[in-house]
Design a protein around this motif. Structure first.
Motif, PDB file in Angstrom:
ATOM      1  N   TRP A 115       0.978  -1.301   0.150  1.00  0.00           N
ATOM      2  CA  TRP A 115       0.065   0.170   0.004  1.00  0.00           C
ATOM      3  C   TRP A 115       0.945   1.722   0.198  1.00  0.00           C
ATOM      4  N   GLN A 116       1.314   1.894  -1.225  1.00  0.00           N
ATOM      5  CA  GLN A 116       2.601   2.712  -0.921  1.00  0.00           C
ATOM      6  C   GLN A 116       1.981   3.607  -0.971  1.00  0.00           C
ATOM      7  N   ASN A 117       2.009   4.703  -0.550  1.00  0.00           N
ATOM      8  CA  ASN A 117       1.766   6.248   0.036  1.00  0.00           C
ATOM      9  C   ASN A 117       0.315   6.460  -0.339  1.00  0.00           C
ATOM     10  N   ALA A 118      -0.260   5.395   0.278  1.00  0.00           N
ATOM     11  CA  ALA A 118      -2.033   5.479   0.330  1.00  0.00           C
ATOM     12  C   ALA A 118      -2.887   5.918   1.509  1.00  0.00           C
ATOM     13  N   PRO A 119      -3.604   6.860   0.845  1.00  0.00           N
ATOM     14  CA  PRO A 119      -3.886   7.683   1.981  1.00  0.00           C
ATOM     15  C   PRO A 119      -4.266   6.714   2.966  1.00  0.00           C
ATOM     16  N   GLU A 126      -6.216  -3.305   9.916  1.00  0.00           N
ATOM     17  CA  GLU A 126      -4.681  -3.484  10.488  1.00  0.00           C
ATOM     18  C   GLU A 126      -3.827  -3.064   9.903  1.00  0.00           C
ATOM     19  N   LEU A 127      -3.798  -2.079   9.480  1.00  0.00           N
ATOM     20  CA  LEU A 127      -2.563  -0.758   8.653  1.00  0.00           C
ATOM     21  C   LEU A 127      -2.666   0.211   9.336  1.00  0.00           C
ATOM     22  N   THR A 128      -3.604   0.799   9.698  1.00  0.00           N
ATOM     23  CA  THR A 128      -3.783   1.427  10.244  1.00  0.00           C
ATOM     24  C   THR A 128      -2.384   1.893  10.911  1.00  0.00           C
ATOM     25  N   ASP A 129      -1.985   3.023  11.593  1.00  0.00           N
ATOM     26  CA  ASP A 129      -1.459   3.939  12.898  1.00  0.00           C
ATOM     27  C   ASP A 129      -2.340   2.971  13.736  1.00  0.00           C
TER      28      ASP A 129
END
Length: 145
Positions: A115-119, A126-129
């Motif tokens: 997910w390169q440079n995804a907003p 699971e990929l959020t901060d």
């Protein structure tokens, strides 16, 4: 079951078989046996049925180069998704961590996606901060739990 002399072994003897099959190769010398192995393709398993006191180290070494699992005086098992199960075999059976049996078998159903440079609002949770349901993951190479 087929029986053949080492000197006249046909190419069909090295075909892949599914189900119960055996090719018995009769040889006179160890060199003749090793020559037959030079014709054989790599395999998932290699089985040796040995008599008491037999210790064919050169044969075991050669089979270890050609197969991922050596079976002594037994028969290869079925397959399972478990830590004790090993697929075995050189290319293409184990060209990656994704084999069709054993504990890593489930990985063959995974597909990596970057997910390169995804907003942030488009990322899966699971990929959020701060995911709602945190999973173990690596951030900058460090394991986070």
């Amino acid at each position: 079951m087929a029986t053949v002399d080492a000197a006249g072994i046909p190419a069909e003897a090295f075909a892949e078989y599914f189900g119960p099959a055996a090719v018995i190769v009769r040889y006179r010398t160890q060199a003749e046996l090793l020559a037959v192995l030079d014709q054989a393709p790599a395999s998932l398993t290699a089985t040796l049925h040995l008599g008491a006191g037999e210790a064919p180290k050169d044969l075991v070494t050669e089979l270890g180069r050609r197969a991922g699992r050596l079976v002594f005086n037994g028969f290869p098992t079925g397959v399972a998704v478990s830590w004790a199960q090993h697929h075995g075999g050189p290319w293409p059976a184990t060209n990656s961590l994704h084999t069709s049996v054993g504990a890593t078998a489930i990985r063959r159903f995974l597909r990596p996606l970057a997910w390169q440079n995804a907003p942030a609002h488009l990322l899966p949770d699971e990929l959020t901060d701060e995911p709602a349901a945190p999973l173990p993951r690596r951030i900058d190479g460090r394991l986070q739990r």
